[in-house]
Design an enzyme around this catalytic site. Sequence first.
Site, short mmCIF file in Angstrom:
data_model
loop_
_atom_site.label_atom_id
_atom_site.label_comp_id
_atom_site.label_asym_id
_atom_site.label_seq_id
_atom_site.Cartn_x
_atom_site.Cartn_y
_atom_site.Cartn_z
CG HIS A 101 -45.46 35.24 80.52
ND1 HIS A 101 -45.99 35.50 79.28
CD2 HIS A 101 -44.30 35.95 80.61
CE1 HIS A 101 -45.19 36.35 78.65
NE2 HIS A 101 -44.16 36.63 79.43
CB CYS A 144 -45.55 39.32 80.21
SG CYS A 144 -44.41 39.69 78.87
CG ASN A 197 -42.59 36.93 76.04
OD1 ASN A 197 -43.81 37.00 76.03
ND2 ASN A 197 -41.84 37.55 76.93
N1 ACO Z 1 -27.05 35.58 71.35
C1 ACO Z 1 -25.81 35.40 71.84
N2 ACO Z 1 -25.38 36.00 72.96
C2 ACO Z 1 -26.23 36.81 73.60
C3 ACO Z 1 -27.52 37.04 73.14
C4 ACO Z 1 -27.93 36.39 71.97
N3 ACO Z 1 -29.16 36.53 71.44
N4 ACO Z 1 -28.15 37.89 74.00
C5 ACO Z 1 -27.26 38.17 74.96
N5 ACO Z 1 -26.09 37.53 74.71
C6 ACO Z 1 -24.87 37.56 75.49
C7 ACO Z 1 -24.75 38.78 76.36
O1 ACO Z 1 -24.22 39.86 75.63
C8 ACO Z 1 -23.81 38.31 77.44
O2 ACO Z 1 -22.51 38.38 76.97
P1 ACO Z 1 -21.35 38.91 77.93
O3 ACO Z 1 -21.29 37.88 79.07
O4 ACO Z 1 -20.16 38.90 77.05
O5 ACO Z 1 -21.76 40.27 78.42
C9 ACO Z 1 -24.15 36.82 77.59
O6 ACO Z 1 -24.88 36.46 76.39
C10 ACO Z 1 -25.04 36.53 78.77
O7 ACO Z 1 -26.07 37.52 78.83
P2 ACO Z 1 -27.18 37.49 79.94
O8 ACO Z 1 -28.10 38.66 79.75
O9 ACO Z 1 -26.56 37.27 81.28
O10 ACO Z 1 -27.93 36.15 79.50
P3 ACO Z 1 -29.05 35.42 80.29
O11 ACO Z 1 -28.65 34.02 80.49
O12 ACO Z 1 -29.56 36.22 81.45
O13 ACO Z 1 -30.25 35.42 79.20
C11 ACO Z 1 -32.27 36.61 78.73
C12 ACO Z 1 -30.74 36.63 78.69
C13 ACO Z 1 -32.77 35.45 77.90
C14 ACO Z 1 -32.81 37.92 78.16
C15 ACO Z 1 -32.73 36.46 80.20
O14 ACO Z 1 -32.08 37.40 80.98
C16 ACO Z 1 -34.23 36.61 80.39
O15 ACO Z 1 -35.00 35.72 80.05
N6 ACO Z 1 -34.67 37.71 81.06
C17 ACO Z 1 -36.08 37.87 81.46
C18 ACO Z 1 -37.05 38.05 80.33
C19 ACO Z 1 -38.44 38.26 80.89
O16 ACO Z 1 -38.94 37.50 81.68
N7 ACO Z 1 -39.09 39.36 80.50
C20 ACO Z 1 -40.38 39.66 81.11
C21 ACO Z 1 -41.49 39.48 80.19
S1 ACO Z 1 -41.38 40.45 78.71
C22 ACO Z 1 -42.60 41.71 78.82
O17 ACO Z 1 -43.23 41.93 79.82
C23 ACO Z 1 -42.85 42.52 77.59
#
Ligand code: ACO
Length: 336
Positions: free
Chosen positions: A259, A118, A289
Amino acid sequence: MPLPPNRTAKITAVGKYLPERVITNFDLEKLVDTTDEWIRTRTGIIERRQVGDGEATSHMATAAARDLLEKRQIDPEEIDCIIVATVTPDMFFPATACLVQNNLGASRAWGYDLSAACSGFLFALDAGARMIESGSSTKVMVIGADTMSSIIDYTDRATCVLFGDGAGAVLLEACEEGNEGILDSILRCDGSGAEYLCMEGGGSLHPPRAETVAGKKHYLYQDGRIVFKYAIKLMADITAEVAQRNGLKSEDIQLFIPHQANQRIIDASVERLGLREDQVLSNIDYYANTTAATIPLGMADAVEQGRLKPGDNVVLAAFGAGFTWGGIYLRWSEVF
Ligand code: ACO
């Protein structure tokens, strides 16, 4: 350190390409256990684009490059170098940049791919700018393009909702005055974060085998919570650092183009800088993304929407796999 104020590289044209196919959150509800509401509130994403059959990164990159050449009204033979930032090249080799060079008929150009996920576009923009500053090149095309749908597991709700496909391109040319163009960049990487966001399979460590396919190692893997923790802090830190060392206060920044990984990560940087909503480019809602493409797509949208004028102070920031991250400060120029 900030660059010497004699010869800088400025962006003179911007192009973009998005595949036609739209995948909404409701479409994904049919594939995995998720909801439109969860995706919108946790990420800000409403829909994303996906390539058509047979369409790959080089096709999107070429289309974005053609859009740029048309706007700038120059022949492809004028391009000296093509840098393609991508983690989803058409093939391991040859480089996607070579395929784009051939598609365009850019007969004088050399080129290469750059892998920084990214942050790839920022790393490539910095590399291109140095070529212009050194005097070795007069026109460098920097492209960010990713076909994330080719490495996404559409049975994994934690990742399949986050990504989209797209490409954006900019042209760099020399700016002799030294008071516009790309004025400062801070780029970093920390490989201790490699295990939290990666695609393990297919490389020399885990060559493609029946077991790697069965183990889903050819898909993107992410520990979302850990990546989120680092992204939210490091992108905000580097954005503040680049603003601070260039003496930019919140009111001095006309546009922040971050980003687009998660609206909550963008909001953390915006809060740190103390910016208003109208000073921030966010298009994650409709593109999701697109990895290396998010920032040039953001620039292209900002130009289309008339949100940038010559002299504007623009700050770019990114965080991604590696970990990699960076911030760039530029003063906007006349752009086609
Ligand atoms: N739909 C419904 N529920 C979901 C989903 C979904 N699509 N995905 C995860 N959940 C659930 C999880 O299983 C979890 O359930 P649990 O509490 O029963 O275990 C709950 O939702 C919360 O999960 P978290 O991972 O804590 O959710 P969070 O609020 O952190 O959001 C996300 C997840 C969107 C992936 C976030 O962590 C994020 O944005 N991370 C960073 C992404 C990023 O910046 N990546 C870098 C760039 S990408 C690259 O370089 C290629």
